[in-house]
Design an enzyme around this catalytic site. Structure first.
Site: not given
Ligand code: CA2
Length: 300
Positions: A22-23, A30, A35, A86, A89, A92, A99, A110, A112, A114, A119, A123
């Site tokens: 997401p995002n 933004r 990021y 990635n 959110a 977390h 699963d 995995e 990320h 950032s 942070r 997170r």
């Protein structure tokens, strides 16, 4: 039995799935202070270039919906060889993604952008890390490229292990320029285990390619008593400098008797007679490099 050549491993023909949560579609649009300025399309372009360089196929997907991400991971089990994820959110919060990743049974890295440990505390915990072979955080979009590199190496190794099992080959080597991966296992020619030679991969690697089959066999190679090198390395005909050679032409040898040593990647591998006989020819000199499959001696 050993060989230098192999077909391109089949597992890595399936593309690696690069999955974003997401995002992440907002990337570059933004919060550039967190990021960066690169868009997700830029990240995809860089991943495609890196995957091509590594000889991997790649598929890119992004969703803002947890269930869609679960569906993509479920489908990946059949369609993909590995996953770079990635999860945004959902990292977390989502037991569902954990699963799905566990059920997919694929190597997953995995990523990320950032450094999540710098942070907010919420997170610092990732639900999905237990399903990952590795985690990369804080290196921006480079993290995706590092993940692809790690997976390329891992997939090559596991495909080669599968080929060793299927073919009963003793060793397979893949090389292209400075890049070289060798996977070996004990062979009949070596009673003492041949240590798994650590894969040596140069950082500045070009796209990997499997070496072409060894050159047409010479007469010596066709000889039923040919003792061939199961690896690339350096030949030592005596146990220590200044000591007598293990065998001379005309010597009678027993099955299992050491004929010479090949040093490869700092491991000394005794090459042993697979049958009793007489040393008819010694075709290599002491301290000389040998190629994979090169005929070392003839035992008649
Ligand atoms: O650092 C990462 O890659 C994260 O996975 C990004 C997630 C965040 O929730 C994780 O804790 C760490 C957030 C992705 C949101 O991306 C945006 C990008 C630009 C503008 C707004 C959001």
């Amino acid at each position: 039995m050993a060989a230098k050549a192999a077909r391109r491993p089949s597992a890595s023909k399936k593309p690696v799935l690069v999955l974003n949560g997401p995002n992440l579609n907002m990337l570059g649009k933004r919060q550039p202070e967190i990021y960066g300025r690169e868009t997700l399309a830029d990240v995809e372009k860089a991943c495609r270039a890196e995957a091509a360089r590594l000889g991997l196929g790649v598929e890119f997907a992004q969703s803002n919906h947890e269930g869609v991400l679960v569906d993509l991971i479920q489908a990946a089990r059949e369609k993909n060889s590995a996953i770079v994820i990635n999860a945004g959110a959902y990292t977390h919060t989502s037991v569902a993604l954990l699963d799905a990743l566990n059920a997919a049974e694929l190597p997953a890295v995995e990523v990320h952008l950032s450094n999540i440990y710098k942070r907010e505390a919420f997170r610092h915990h990732s639900y999905i890390s237990p399903a990952a072979v590795g985690v990369i955080a804080g290196l921006g979009s480079q993290g995706y490229l590092l993940a692809l590199q790690a997976l390329a190496r891992l997939l090559a190794r596991s495909s080669f292990s599968a080929i060793l099992d299927e073919t009963k080959l003793g060793e397979i080597e893949m090389a292209d320029g400075e890049r070289r991966i060798r996977v070996a296992r004990p062979t009949a020619a070596s009673a003492a285990p041949i240590a798994l030679a650590p894969a040596a991969v140069a950082a500045s690697a070009a796209a990997p390619s499997i070496l072409a089959p060894a050159a047409a066999p010479s007469d010596a190679a066709k000889h039923p008593g040919a003792v061939k090198s199961p690896m690339v390395g350096t030949v030592y005909l005596s146990p220590e400098p200044g000591k007598p050679v293990f065998v001379n032409v005309g010597d009678k040898v027993a099955a299992g008797q050491t004929l010479l040593i090949i040093e490869a990647m700092k491991t000394f591998n005794p090459i042993k007679a697979t049958k009793a006989g007489t040393i008819a020819q010694v075709l290599i000199e002491n301290a000389r490099p040998v190629e994979f499959g090169e005929v070392l001696m003839i035992v008649e």
